[in-house]
Design a protein around this motif. Structure first.
Motif, PDB file in Angstrom:
ATOM      1  N   PHE A  17       0.846  -1.189   0.000  1.00  0.00           N
ATOM      2  CA  PHE A  17       0.000   0.000   0.000  1.00  0.00           C
ATOM      3  C   PHE A  17       0.883   1.242   0.000  1.00  0.00           C
ATOM      4  O   PHE A  17       1.492   1.582   1.020  1.00  0.00           O
ATOM      5  CB  PHE A  17      -0.921   0.008   1.232  1.00  0.00           C
ATOM      6  CG  PHE A  17      -2.020  -1.001   1.151  1.00  0.00           C
ATOM      7  CD1 PHE A  17      -3.308  -0.599   0.821  1.00  0.00           C
ATOM      8  CD2 PHE A  17      -1.782  -2.343   1.395  1.00  0.00           C
ATOM      9  CE1 PHE A  17      -4.334  -1.526   0.729  1.00  0.00           C
ATOM     10  CE2 PHE A  17      -2.802  -3.274   1.305  1.00  0.00           C
ATOM     11  CZ  PHE A  17      -4.077  -2.867   0.968  1.00  0.00           C
ATOM     12  N   PRO A  18       0.998   1.903  -1.151  1.00  0.00           N
ATOM     13  CA  PRO A  18       1.816   3.125  -1.238  1.00  0.00           C
ATOM     14  C   PRO A  18       1.215   4.248  -0.381  1.00  0.00           C
ATOM     15  O   PRO A  18       0.007   4.439  -0.360  1.00  0.00           O
ATOM     16  CB  PRO A  18       1.745   3.494  -2.717  1.00  0.00           C
ATOM     17  CG  PRO A  18       1.305   2.261  -3.419  1.00  0.00           C
ATOM     18  CD  PRO A  18       0.450   1.528  -2.443  1.00  0.00           C
ATOM     19  N   GLU A  19       2.086   4.966   0.325  1.00  0.00           N
ATOM     20  CA  GLU A  19       1.647   6.101   1.132  1.00  0.00           C
ATOM     21  C   GLU A  19       2.194   7.423   0.614  1.00  0.00           C
ATOM     22  O   GLU A  19       1.897   8.459   1.164  1.00  0.00           O
ATOM     23  CB  GLU A  19       2.078   5.899   2.594  1.00  0.00           C
ATOM     24  CG  GLU A  19       1.349   4.780   3.285  1.00  0.00           C
ATOM     25  CD  GLU A  19       1.469   4.885   4.783  1.00  0.00           C
ATOM     26  OE1 GLU A  19       2.544   5.263   5.291  1.00  0.00           O
ATOM     27  OE2 GLU A  19       0.475   4.594   5.453  1.00  0.00           O
ATOM     28  N   GLY A  20       3.004   7.385  -0.431  1.00  0.00           N
ATOM     29  CA  GLY A  20       3.616   8.607  -0.944  1.00  0.00           C
ATOM     30  C   GLY A  20       5.011   8.791  -0.394  1.00  0.00           C
ATOM     31  O   GLY A  20       5.397   8.182   0.603  1.00  0.00           O
ATOM     32  N   ASN A  21       5.786   9.634  -1.055  1.00  0.00           N
ATOM     33  CA  ASN A  21       7.164   9.941  -0.633  1.00  0.00           C
ATOM     34  C   ASN A  21       8.006   8.689  -0.448  1.00  0.00           C
ATOM     35  O   ASN A  21       8.778   8.593   0.503  1.00  0.00           O
ATOM     36  CB  ASN A  21       7.169  10.778   0.649  1.00  0.00           C
ATOM     37  CG  ASN A  21       6.531  12.116   0.454  1.00  0.00           C
ATOM     38  OD1 ASN A  21       6.591  12.693  -0.626  1.00  0.00           O
ATOM     39  ND2 ASN A  21       5.885  12.617   1.486  1.00  0.00           N
TER      40      ASN A  21
END
Length: 88
Positions: A17-21
């Protein structure tokens, strides 16, 4: 933002699950397993579950997961495939 996706390393399935940065939540066997952060192209770090600070140290499993994340290519959605075929 990138959608969640699954990867398999050996016989182990992970949900990513990508969260950004360059930060990702990794689920293993249906349970939250780790939060990881891309450090360099080949180095990935686990984030401390309490402080969210990077834990420095070599972890082969985390680097293998990171390599698969880097190599992951999202599947084209059905509508996108149709659009690409029409352009040809």
């Amino acid at each position: 933002m990138q959608e969640p996706f699954d990867i398999t390393i050996g016989e182990i399935d992970y949900a990513i699950f990508p969260e950004g940065n360059d930060t990702y939540v990794v689920f293993k066997d249906g349970r939250e397993y780790r939060h990881i952060l891309k450090d360099t192209e080949s180095q990935w770090l686990t984030l401390d579950p309490d402080t969210a600070l990077p834990l420095f140290g070599e972890d082969e499993e985390v680097n293998a997961i990171g390599k698969e994340i880097t190599n992951y290519v999202p599947e084209a959605e059905e509508g996108e495939e149709d659009d690409q075929e029409e352009e040809l």
